[in-house]
Design a protein around this motif. Structure first.
Motif, PDB file in Angstrom:
ATOM      1  N   LEU A  20      41.233  -7.513 -13.912  1.00  0.00           N
ATOM      2  CA  LEU A  20      39.788  -7.520 -13.696  1.00  0.00           C
ATOM      3  C   LEU A  20      39.176  -8.881 -14.030  1.00  0.00           C
ATOM      4  O   LEU A  20      38.298  -9.357 -13.325  1.00  0.00           O
ATOM      5  N   ARG A  23      41.286 -13.682 -13.164  1.00  0.00           N
ATOM      6  CA  ARG A  23      41.046 -14.759 -12.226  1.00  0.00           C
ATOM      7  C   ARG A  23      39.954 -15.701 -12.721  1.00  0.00           C
ATOM      8  O   ARG A  23      40.004 -16.897 -12.513  1.00  0.00           O
ATOM      9  N   TYR A  63      47.790  15.781 -23.013  1.00  0.00           N
ATOM     10  CA  TYR A  63      46.803  16.689 -22.416  1.00  0.00           C
ATOM     11  C   TYR A  63      47.324  17.145 -21.071  1.00  0.00           C
ATOM     12  O   TYR A  63      48.283  16.607 -20.540  1.00  0.00           O
ATOM     13  N   TRP A  65      46.779  17.685 -17.128  1.00  0.00           N
ATOM     14  CA  TRP A  65      45.977  17.109 -16.046  1.00  0.00           C
ATOM     15  C   TRP A  65      45.498  18.224 -15.134  1.00  0.00           C
ATOM     16  O   TRP A  65      44.321  18.373 -14.864  1.00  0.00           O
TER      17      TRP A  65
ATOM     18  N   ALA B 356      36.789  -8.381  -0.099  1.00  0.00           N
ATOM     19  CA  ALA B 356      37.705  -8.506  -1.232  1.00  0.00           C
ATOM     20  C   ALA B 356      37.886  -9.971  -1.625  1.00  0.00           C
ATOM     21  O   ALA B 356      38.171 -10.272  -2.775  1.00  0.00           O
ATOM     22  N   LYS B 357      37.720 -10.883  -0.646  1.00  0.00           N
ATOM     23  CA  LYS B 357      37.888 -12.295  -0.965  1.00  0.00           C
ATOM     24  C   LYS B 357      36.632 -12.852  -1.621  1.00  0.00           C
ATOM     25  O   LYS B 357      36.705 -13.604  -2.583  1.00  0.00           O
ATOM     26  N   PRO B 360      35.460  -9.656  -5.124  1.00  0.00           N
ATOM     27  CA  PRO B 360      36.577  -8.735  -5.404  1.00  0.00           C
ATOM     28  C   PRO B 360      36.176  -7.498  -6.198  1.00  0.00           C
ATOM     29  O   PRO B 360      36.662  -6.403  -5.930  1.00  0.00           O
ATOM     30  N   LEU B 361      35.260  -7.655  -7.143  1.00  0.00           N
ATOM     31  CA  LEU B 361      34.915  -6.505  -7.984  1.00  0.00           C
ATOM     32  C   LEU B 361      34.193  -5.438  -7.161  1.00  0.00           C
ATOM     33  O   LEU B 361      34.506  -4.248  -7.231  1.00  0.00           O
ATOM     34  N   PRO B 377      44.771  10.936  -5.496  1.00  0.00           N
ATOM     35  CA  PRO B 377      44.861  10.856  -6.946  1.00  0.00           C
ATOM     36  C   PRO B 377      45.082   9.423  -7.380  1.00  0.00           C
ATOM     37  O   PRO B 377      45.620   8.646  -6.594  1.00  0.00           O
ATOM     38  N   ILE B 456      41.438  11.476 -14.126  1.00  0.00           N
ATOM     39  CA  ILE B 456      42.549  11.397 -15.066  1.00  0.00           C
ATOM     40  C   ILE B 456      42.485  12.529 -16.086  1.00  0.00           C
ATOM     41  O   ILE B 456      43.509  13.050 -16.512  1.00  0.00           O
TER      42      ILE B 456
END
Lengths: 641, 470
Positions: A20, A23, A63, A65, B356-357, B360-361, B377, B456
């Motif tokens: 994240l 870069r 846990y 899922w 994306a270039k 990116p975020l 998933p 998750i």
């Protein structure tokens, strides 16, 4: 033992940070988060090992899922003797590779990306070995496959690299398909995917058979063979070995970590982990042993004639993985894991030395163009020599103890074991030969490269040589925990791992043990001696041999034409089907037909719908009314009023 | 009713008072963001009264139970997220007026009444309050033709559907002598399914289908969703739709439950038609906003399966699906709002080329939301679909689950197309300049985190829905 969660999650955190923010924030410092994280994992792994040595094991779901009737998918951890060994192997090699890469990968524009992937890989591999159920194992299995793909194709601008990545991924599909089926079959027959209930109840299936193509097969055998399919793919055994040599297109630290020490050994880990299943099926055991034995010999023969140093080491990896399966196949899982553990150090060391050589040679891989590097890069030379002595089974070094253990266990098991013992012993001869062929061609004799290359020859920076030295310690001493009683040791490793994998079957006399040991040392020395004669004394011998046995040489040089064979029977037909049937017919006629046909159909129905969609309110209202009347009509007709 | 029963109504009363206060506060507060902040605070204050509100008042006309509370939780979250994504956006659209937030609150109040309605008349009142607020909000960008047109269309068709709803209520009353949902149920158990009864069922079904945009009563959706301010589109595709599901569930699974065998086939037909229309027409769209409009039609088709399956499993699956859909859909719309700037619409697929270039975020977040909408998933979208399918299989509708899987496979085509445009195309022309703001960032963060978190670690949410329906 709650801190064990840190082991996988530290690298995961490092991955997130790097991917994240790397870069922008860590252009040239991306190694910090990843390396510190894996160091943390290493420290915790050592603590876990100490706990396990004190007799503490743990099997707990973190846990769930998804819970759906009997189907329960949980994230859970199993820490036992087997896991603890794997944790040490993975985190220690991973840490050293992280450090080594600081020197090796610096200046690469994708530096942060490289470290993100390494962290992601470490996380996935740790999840794989720490899992307490088959589904999480499968998750880790696929995740390491993904990382392997990403890292083989790390220099994706290079076509050969991205092709190799795809090849690894696709070849693994074949194995993983079987693995997936095996996992499903376990759930269908036993109703759970957690190791402990599966291993406790698997015995109840021993009477059950199913008929496949008219052949009555025991269901345990089928499960074991399906799981083994996955292992064959991941651990590059015959006939799915073809991806591993090509995987050398990736950066060398990756080859050391993923394609030598950790990921490719996941198959061996799987078989050892699922030993209660395999042990119930003599058929599956024989298959494992024979596939392992054949691969050990087969890959070693290819390695004899290759000139690309990384490929030689890659074939050597395939061959050594064969040894591990051979051991598992004769029931000596402990010996297989022992070899996995020693192999991780000397093989990672070989790869990192090769990387160091490449670094000095400006990326050159052909050992025919090297020679005499000993005086330019002493650390690399000595460490690589130690690794080669270790893999050749020279007494006292790590490889000796584990390989000897495997060969002895195979011999003692009798039956198919005697056969694979023979294969393994011949492979040991070849292993010593090709390893020292590499040493002599690379480090001894005269330099055969260009003047410019010669000018640039230098020892690698400290970030690279220190990991080499540390790994060399492992290559020497890793085996000392498993010295057999015959040599005055306590066989500590076998005793330690026995609670998970049991004791190997088979009896043999001391004389026989001396015989197998002596023979393996003898062939190792013979291999080294032959290599010395061939490549330092009488350099014309190998050339003459190659000419005299031209057909054999050519078959070996072309790796038994496996790639060509697969190209002919799989790649070309698949491409043919893809281009002509899928793209031409399914995609062209059916899918495009639906995609374009539906609107065309609607348009053909009249321009009404289009007009409605273009915004005329009365049409919208009409449609609502029509819908209403349609529903009424349906109900009227159905109820018959 | 005793005065002591007032706690049951407190959340609604507080919301009404605070909505009026927010409306008035616009006179004295210059900064419109502050008004938005007041709206958020109001939600918090209202939510404070929720835990003590359980009970039934006005002889069963108003019910505050686990079911309604779960929906109110969705409405509140939806309102907060909408306020967060609105402030900067309204400035860009030059429509920053304070009554916007008050109208959102009135719409939410209407939705709360709908979720708690134990009587068809209360239900109707709530529905109209919600709808009237939405008509205004849809046309909120007064100087823009698209927005006005959408508002007018929505209003006229909404009036049409209200008439159908009233007609249905009237016929039910004529045959059962009551508008109380529980009493209707007990009267109907002793009655035979006559044609006139079935007619009234169909009228109610059509009216609710209009609200949740089931085909063929969805025609308004693409136009209205495209024309409305993007923040309102995000709001409408989540909150009011969930409110529609709340009343559909209450009326059909309680009041009309005795006629289940009669309406289930109709609902199955509508569900499949909706999935087909939503997914297949979404493939055709070049505008991402319009694609999301069709996608929201398709998702209503999925969620209806929960009502078809019925029971604790089905209803909780439907509720969870709506909750999950809120986060992923508002997330996707937030990205659209992020792309919008003064002179740039940022709605077309081409605008996403090479994102994306350049960003990116942003591209990564959009990727997450698209994956979740597809149902891959470990995103929340997968969990939502999984439990819907499970409920369908459990209730004996395996074939319907398979049909749904096929349609969601089709949906991968248009969701992942956005991903392909972002990641596999080179950026064209000038780089897109994003119009981010802290509040929009916060909304994106909440949506993204929850999409991942529910994906998750879903069990708290699953158990929450199971408990309130059980």
């Amino acid at each position: 033992m709650n801190y064990y969660l840190l082991i996988p999650f530290l690298p995961l955190a490092a991955f997130l940070i790097n991917i994240l923010l790397g870069r922008k924030l860590f252009r040239h410092q991306a190694h910090w988060p990843s390396t510190l994280a894996v160091l943390g994992s290493l420290v915790v792994s050592v603590l876990v090992l100490i706990d396990v040595l004190n007799g503490q094991t743990l099997n707990r779901d973190l846990y769930s899922w998804i819970i759906s009737g009997k189907f329960r998918v949980s994230v859970g951890f199993l820490i036992d003797q087997l896991t603890a060994v794997m944790l040490i192997v993975v985190t220690s090699v991973s840490f050293l590779v992280h450090v080594y890469s600081i020197g090796y990968m610096h200046d690469d524009p994708g530096y942060y990306r490289f470290y993100s992937y390494l962290s992601l890989f470490t996380f996935s591999m740790l999840m794989l070995v720490m899992s307490n159920n088959f589904l999480q194992l499968y998750f880790g299995w696929e995740a390491v496959g993904l990382c392997s793909y990403l890292l083989i194709g790390f220099w994706y601008q290079k076509k050969s690299a991205s092709d190799a990545g795809k090849k690894a991924f696709i070849v693994n599909r074949f194995g993983d398909f079987g693995f997936g089926l095996g996992v499903i079959l376990i759930f269908l027959t036993l109703g759970t995917l957690h190791y402990s209930p599966v291993f406790e109840t698997i015995g109840t299936l021993s009477e059950k058979t199913v008929s496949i193509f008219g052949l009555e097969m025991n269901i345990i055998t089928i499960i074991a063979l399906l799981l083994f399919c996955g292992a064959v793919g991941k651990s590059a055994q015959l006939p799915l070995h073809v991806w591993l040599p090509d995987a050398m297109e990736g950066p060398t630290p990756v080859s050391a970590l993923i394609h030598a020490a950790t990921m490719v050994t996941a198959g061996v880990f799987l078989v050892a982990r699922a030993n209660p299943i395999f042990s119930l099926s003599p058929t599956a055991m024989s298959v494992v042993a024979v596939v392992g034995g054949l691969t050990a010999l087969f890959a070693a023969t290819i390695a004899l004639v290759q000139n690309d140093i990384k490929r030689v080491i890659a074939y050597s990896t395939v061959s050594q993985l064969g040894y591990m399966f051979l051991a598992c196949g004769v029931g000596a899982y402990g010996a297989g894991i022992f070899h996995l553990y020693t192999h991780a150090y000397f093989k990672a060391l070989l790869f990192l030395c090769a990387g160091s050589v490449m670094h000095a040679m400006g990326g050159e891989l052909d050992c025919q163009k090297m020679g005499g590097l000993r005086k330019y890069m002493p650390v690399t030379y000595w460490t690589m020599l130690i690794a080669s002595l270790s893999i050749s089974g020279i007494p006292g070094l790590a490889g000796f103890f584990s390989k000897d253990e495997i060969l002895f266990r195979a011999y003692a098991a009798g039956g198919v074991g005697k056969f694979v013992w023979l294969l393994g012993t011949i492979a040991a001869l070849l292993t010593a030969f090709y390893s020292f062929r590499l040493i002599f061609l690379t480090f001894h004799g005269e330099f055969r490269g260009t003047e410019e290359q010669k000018h640039h020859l230098h020892e690698s920076p400290k970030a690279m040589t220190i990991p080499l030295l540390l790994l060399a310690i492992g290559a020497v001493g890793a085996g000392w925990v498993g010295i057999p009683p015959l040599l005055g040791g306590g066989e500590h490793f076998a005793e330690y791992i026995a609670p998970v994998v049991g004791h190997p079957a088979g009896e043999a006399t001391h004389a026989e043990e001396w015989m197998t040991m002596g023979l393996s040392v003898l062939v190792g020395l013979a291999g080294i001696l032959t290599a010395w004669i061939f490549y330092l004394r009488k350099r014309e011998i190998p050339v003459r041999l190659a000419e005299k046995f031209q057909p054999i040489y050519r078959v070996l040089w072309n790796k038994y034409y496996f790639d060509e064979l697969y190209d002919f029977i799989i790649v070309r037909p698949s491409l043919f089907v893809a281009r002509n049937i899928i793209m031409g017919f399914t995609d062209g006629a059916i899918i495009e037909g639906i995609v374009n046909g539906v609107p065309a159909f609607i348009g053909w129905l009249g321009s009404h719908v289009r007009k409605v969609q273009s915004g005329l309110l009365q049409h919208y209202a009409t449609f609502m009314a029509l819908g209403l009347f349609l529903l009424i009509a349906i109900v009227m007709i159905v109820t018959g009023v | 009713m005793n005065f002591t029963d007032i706690h049951t109504l407190m959340p609604e009363i507080v919301m009404a008072v605070l909505a009026l206060a927010v409306l008035l506060s616009e006179l004295v507060i210059r900064r419109k963001e502050t008004v938005g902040l007041l709206a958020i605070v109001s939600v918090a204050v209202t939510a404070y009264f929720i835990p003590t509100s359980f009970g039934t008042v006005f002889n069963g006309m108003f019910i505050s139970d686990g079911y309604s509370v779960f929906f109110k939780f969705i409405f509140f979250t939806c309102l907060i997220l909408t306020v967060l994504i609105s402030s900067r956006y309204l400035e860009i659209e030059r429509s920053s007026h304070g009554e916007y937030y008050a109208l959102l609150m009135f719409a939410t109040l209407g939705m709360m009444l709908m979720a708690s309605a134990g009587d068809l008349i209360v239900l109707y009142l709530g529905l109209e309050l919600m709808a009237l607020s939405l008509y205004v909000l849809t046309g909120f960008i007064r100087h823009e033709y698209r927005s006005n047109e959408a508002s007018l269309k929505y209003f006229l068709l909404g009036a049409f559907s209200s008439a159908i709803l009233l007609y249905g209520i009237m016929m039910i009353y004529a045959q059962t002598g009551t508008t109380d949902i529980n009493t209707i149920s007990s009267v109907l158990t002793e009655k035979k399914a006559t044609v006139s009864l079935l007619l009234s069922v169909i009228f109610l079904l059509v009216a609710f289908s209009f609200k949740i945009a089931l085909a063929p009563f969805h025609m308004w959706t693409p136009d209205v969703y495209e024309g409305a301010p993007t923040s309102i589109t995000a709001f409408m595709s989540v909150g009011p739709k969930a409110a529609g599901f709340a009343v559909l569930g209450r009326v059909f699974l309680v009041g009309l439950y005795p006629l289940q065998i009669n309406w289930i086939p109709l609902l199955i037909g509508l569900s499949i038609l909706t999935m087909a229309v939503g997914n297949i027409l979404a493939i055709q769209q070049r505008s991402v906003k319009r694609m999301l409009a069709y996608s929201s039609i398709a998702h209503a088709g999925y969620a209806v399966i929960g009502i078809i399956a019925g029971g604790n499993e089905g209803v909780s699956a439907m509720m969870n699906y709506l909750l999950i859909y809120m986060f992923m859909n508002i997330g996707a719309f937030s990205i659209l709002i992020l792309m919008r700037s003064e002179d740039f619409l940022g709605e077309s697929l081409d605008d996403f080329k090479g994102l994306a270039k350049t960003h990116p975020l942003t591209a990564g977040l959009m990727l997450l939301f698209m994956f979740s909408l597809t149902g891959i998933p470990p995103t929340a979208g997968f969990i939502g679909k999984f439990y819907l399918f499970k409920a369908a299989v459990g209730a004996g509708y395996t074939w319907l689950a398979i049909v749904t899987v096929i349609f969601s496979a089709i949906s991968a085509y248009f969701y992942l197309r956005v991903v392909i445009y972002m990641y596999m195309h080179e950026p064209e022309g000038e780089a897109v300049s994003l119009s981010g703001s802290p509040s929009l960032g916060l909304a994106l963060l909440i949506s993204a985190l929850l999409v991942l978190f529910i994906g998750i670690y879903p069990s708290p949410f699953i158990s929450f829905a199971r408990i309130v329906t059980g």
